[in-house]
Enzyme design. Sequence first.
Site, PDB file in Angstrom:
ATOM      1  N   GLN A   1      -5.208  -1.779   9.586  1.00 22.71           N
ATOM      2  CA  GLN A   1      -4.917  -3.071   8.945  1.00 22.71           C
ATOM      3  C   GLN A   1      -5.458  -4.213   9.817  1.00 22.71           C
ATOM      4  OE1 GLN A   1      -3.557  -3.539   5.866  1.00 22.71           O
ATOM      5  NE2 GLN A   1      -3.867  -5.719   6.125  1.00 22.71           N
TER       6      GLN A   1
ATOM      7  N   LYS B   1       0.843  -1.199   0.000  1.00 20.50           N
ATOM      8  CA  LYS B   1       0.000   0.000   0.000  1.00 20.50           C
ATOM      9  C   LYS B   1       0.879   1.250   0.000  1.00 20.50           C
ATOM     10  CE  LYS B   1      -3.696  -2.531   2.248  1.00 20.50           C
ATOM     11  NZ  LYS B   1      -4.424  -2.927   3.452  1.00 20.50           N
TER      12      LYS B   1
ATOM     13  N   ASP C   1     -11.532   2.204   3.739  1.00 22.89           N
ATOM     14  CA  ASP C   1     -11.795   0.771   3.594  1.00 22.89           C
ATOM     15  C   ASP C   1     -13.293   0.472   3.480  1.00 22.89           C
ATOM     16  OD1 ASP C   1      -9.731  -1.100   3.404  1.00 22.89           O
ATOM     17  OD2 ASP C   1      -9.213  -0.931   5.522  1.00 22.89           O
TER      18      ASP C   1
HETATM   19  N1  GUN Z   1      -6.741  -7.256   5.906  1.00 19.71           N
HETATM   20  C1  GUN Z   1      -6.970  -8.050   4.842  1.00 19.71           C
HETATM   21  N2  GUN Z   1      -7.573  -7.326   3.874  1.00 19.71           N
HETATM   22  C2  GUN Z   1      -7.729  -6.087   4.339  1.00 19.71           C
HETATM   23  C3  GUN Z   1      -8.289  -4.884   3.809  1.00 19.71           C
HETATM   24  O1  GUN Z   1      -8.788  -4.823   2.686  1.00 19.71           O
HETATM   25  N3  GUN Z   1      -8.239  -3.813   4.609  1.00 19.71           N
HETATM   26  C4  GUN Z   1      -7.720  -3.855   5.856  1.00 19.71           C
HETATM   27  N4  GUN Z   1      -7.749  -2.746   6.589  1.00 19.71           N
HETATM   28  N5  GUN Z   1      -7.202  -4.929   6.392  1.00 19.71           N
HETATM   29  C5  GUN Z   1      -7.210  -6.046   5.628  1.00 19.71           C
END
Ligand code: GUN
Length: 280
Positions: free
Chosen positions: A96, A52, A119
């Site tokens: 996350q 990211k 998200d």
């Molecule tokens: N963990 C696995 N996939 C994701 C996601 O799309 N966003 C976040 N914040 N954590 C994750």
Amino acid sequence: MAIILDGKSLSKKIKNNLKDEVKQLNSKGIFPKLAVIMIGKDPASSVYVKNKSKACKYIGIEFEEFLLDENISEEELFNLIDNLNNDNKITGILLQAPIPKHLDINKAFERISPKKDVDGFNPINVGKLSIGIDTFISCTPLGIMKIFEEYKIELQGKNVVVLGRSNIVGKPMVQCLLSKNATVTICHSKTQNIEEITKRADILISAIGKPKFVKENMIKDGAVVIDVGINRLDNGKLVGDVDFDKIESKTSYITPVPGGVGPMTIACLMENVIKSVKNK
Ligand code: GUN
């Protein structure tokens, strides 16, 4: 032979468009900025967060990472989230997942301002998606919808089966598909005779995290297969939920792992961060 749904190329195209958009925003004095909170040291999460951050750098989005100790209290976490909610420079916040068990992830997502919730996990945004109000949409389902659009895969009236009912993928996926008039079935760990259901799918989306779970006998000829799984085998190899080599010739379209859904999730996160400047 199946057509391979190339998420890597599509994500690159999206990211290049976003790069231009960021330049234009910057020239008007607008700077999108993503704050990522990671708690503890989950190795898979570290890889995702690094990807990211790389994508932000590529596009020109500002990025700040907050690495918290795995024993952090709820109060300390919420203080940080409150500070980020109130920080004018931060336009998007991502926590996350997964987070340590002593913390309640739903409460934490709820604490993130819906206006910065890139998200789409705050209950306000989950609710807006379910009733068709424009909002932040969870990045993996959004990325899959963009694949359908790019390859002109029709959803209206199609039988779509989603394997997995997580809040991150399965449930928002259902809402996205319904909004395009698909007939949606969701299967999960307690579903009986799963292959009878998957065999009726025109489109099968697997998001359960089990290597080679989807086998040849579970799909019908010509089905579209979307593999959300990212599973690391003992030998270090990354594989999806789908037994790709055995199934590919039976499908009309299929996503590879890696290079399918994964890069699209990141591209859509970037899109959501840029969308977040509108909420400032
Ligand atoms: N963990 C696995 N996939 C994701 C996601 O799309 N966003 C976040 N914040 N954590 C994750």
